[in-house]
Enzyme design. Structure first.
Site, short mmCIF file in Angstrom:
data_model
loop_
_atom_site.label_atom_id
_atom_site.label_comp_id
_atom_site.label_asym_id
_atom_site.label_seq_id
_atom_site.Cartn_x
_atom_site.Cartn_y
_atom_site.Cartn_z
N GLY A 153 -14.18 1.69 8.17
CA GLY A 153 -15.41 2.33 8.54
C GLY A 153 -16.26 1.61 9.62
O GLY A 153 -17.40 1.94 9.86
N GLY A 213 -10.27 0.85 13.59
CA GLY A 213 -8.97 1.68 13.54
C GLY A 213 -9.04 2.53 14.71
O GLY A 213 -8.26 2.70 15.80
N TYR A 263 -5.85 10.56 11.62
CA TYR A 263 -5.08 10.79 12.90
C TYR A 263 -5.57 12.22 13.15
O TYR A 263 -5.57 12.49 14.57
CB TYR A 263 -3.61 10.72 12.51
CG TYR A 263 -3.18 9.23 12.40
CD1 TYR A 263 -2.25 8.99 11.21
CD2 TYR A 263 -3.45 8.44 13.29
CE1 TYR A 263 -1.87 7.65 11.03
CE2 TYR A 263 -3.01 7.10 13.12
CZ TYR A 263 -2.25 6.73 12.11
OH TYR A 263 -1.91 5.42 11.83
N TYR A 296 0.78 -1.16 0.05
CA TYR A 296 -0.13 0.06 0.04
C TYR A 296 0.82 1.33 0.06
O TYR A 296 0.60 2.08 -0.71
CB TYR A 296 -0.92 0.15 1.21
CG TYR A 296 -1.63 1.20 1.46
CD1 TYR A 296 -1.43 1.89 2.36
CD2 TYR A 296 -2.62 1.46 0.73
CE1 TYR A 296 -2.13 3.34 2.71
CE2 TYR A 296 -3.63 2.67 0.83
CZ TYR A 296 -3.14 3.60 1.85
OH TYR A 296 -3.87 4.93 2.18
N GLU A 297 1.81 1.19 1.02
CA GLU A 297 3.04 2.42 0.76
C GLU A 297 3.87 2.34 -0.18
O GLU A 297 4.91 3.15 -0.37
CB GLU A 297 3.71 2.31 2.01
CG GLU A 297 2.66 2.88 3.29
CD GLU A 297 3.22 2.66 4.74
OE1 GLU A 297 4.40 1.97 4.89
OE2 GLU A 297 2.56 3.37 5.64
N GLY A 336 -15.16 1.48 12.77
CA GLY A 336 -14.83 1.51 14.04
C GLY A 336 -13.46 0.98 14.53
O GLY A 336 -13.13 0.91 15.52
#
Lengths: 171, 170
Positions: free
Chosen positions: B102, B106, B140, B26-27, B104
């Site tokens: 989505g 995280g 964040y 992903y990064e 919750g």
């Protein structure tokens, strides 16, 4: 002038705090140091040390003078999920009048050697972008600026935000 | 959706290694991942662990049946390193399977990390994020963090490989 590098011991906490404050003053953030000698003692020399420290000490002018702590490096081991163990250099400072003697370079050499022996992938640290002399010191020795080169930004949650996050959601 | 959060154990290392690789994809930096399952087992679960982990798990009935055929029953990992000096807790890398965003989860992981940090007497949580990673940055910032690189000009620097070996020479 002769100096010696050694591992910090519990008796050094007062000198460590003095140098932490000197460094904070150099960074113009002295009022942000709330740490005490008691914290340093508990956190560094208890069952689970949260930091390690190397001290640079010099002998006074005559042999009857006390040894004087003139520099230190505070570090700990951290973990990068891609490559594993890292040595994180948290604070690194030599008192102004004793700079230029090679103490800083020697401390860094000592830490690099330790990092290699403990099979760390690298050493990480944070430098303020206006601290030109430190940035050059590190870059001359092969350090990379990951913020500039790869776009890594440092983020922080302060205590208030941590408390808020730790509470159950009210939504 | 039901999910539970718990401390990682040594048996989770296979899943953790897999998720680290997926996060690196992903990064866009898979070539930088050198760590193996064995490294994680040795470094995280021996007498002096170098990291701690928490895991979020969903029960069997929520396993994904679509996408690339993977069926994640455990899908999130956060590594937490405890720092000294300012007694800051730093965490690095978080990964949620896209199908579970989505829900919750995280937020629940962050909450757990915050609880663990505060219980250990920490005053700060420091971490790094790539500047182009907008969804993470937004997440964040929404939780109340500050960008220390912007606010205080702090740059994250590293000395590794040949440079570090050279530095270690007498």
């Amino acid at each position: 002038m002769e100096y010696k590098l050694r591992k910090a011991e519990p008796r050094d906490v007062s000198d460590i705090l003095r140098l932490v404050k000197e460094l904070a003053k150099y960074e113009e953030m002295e009022n942000q140091v709330t740490l005490t000698e008691k914290d340093l003692l508990e956190d560094g020399f208890g069952d689970t040390p949260f930091y390690h420290c190397i001290i640079a000490e010099i002998q006074g002018e005559s042999s009857s003078d006390d040894l004087k702590v003139v520099g230190f490096a505070m570090y700990y081991f951290t973990y990068d999920p891609w490559v594993g163990k890292q040595l994180y250099l948290e604070d690194f400072y030599v008192t102004e009048e004793y700079r230029g003697l090679g103490i800083g370079s020697d401390i860094l050499r000592h830490l690099s050697d330790l990092a290699m022996k403990t099979r760390c992938n690298g050493m990480m640290f944070v430098v303020a972008e206006n601290n030109e002399s430190s940035i050059q010191f590190y870059k001359r020795r092969g350090a990379e600026d990951l913020s500039q080169e790869e776009g890594w930004r440092l983020y922080r949650f302060g205590k208030d935000s941590l408390v808020k996050m730790a509470s159950p959601s009210e939504e | 959706m039901d999910f539970s959060i718990r401390a990682a154990n040594v048996e989770d290392c296979k899943d953790i290694a897999r998720m680290i690789t997926e996060l690196a994809e992903y990064e866009k930096v898979t070539d930088q991942v050198k760590i193996t399952q064995r490294d994680l087992e040795q470094d995280g679960f021996s007498k002096n662990p170098f990291f701690h982990g928490i895991i979020a798990e969903v029960p069997e009935q929520h396993k994904s049946k679509e996408g690339d055929g993977k069926t994640p029953t455990r899908y999130s990992t956060r590594q937490m390193q405890v720092f000294g000096c300012e007694t800051a807790v730093a965490s690095d890398k978080k990964w949620l399977y896209l199908c579970f965003l989505g829900k919750g989860i995280g937020k629940a992981l962050m909450s757990k990390v915050a609880q663990l940090g505060l219980a250990a007497g920490c005053h700060q949580l420091n971490f790094t994020v790539l500047d182009w990673n907008k969804s993470s940055v937004d997440f964040y910032l929404h939780q109340g963090c500050t960008d220390v690189t912007t606010d205080m000009g702090y740059h994250y620097m590293s000395c590794k490989g040949e440079a570090m070996e050279h530095l270690a020479q007498p």
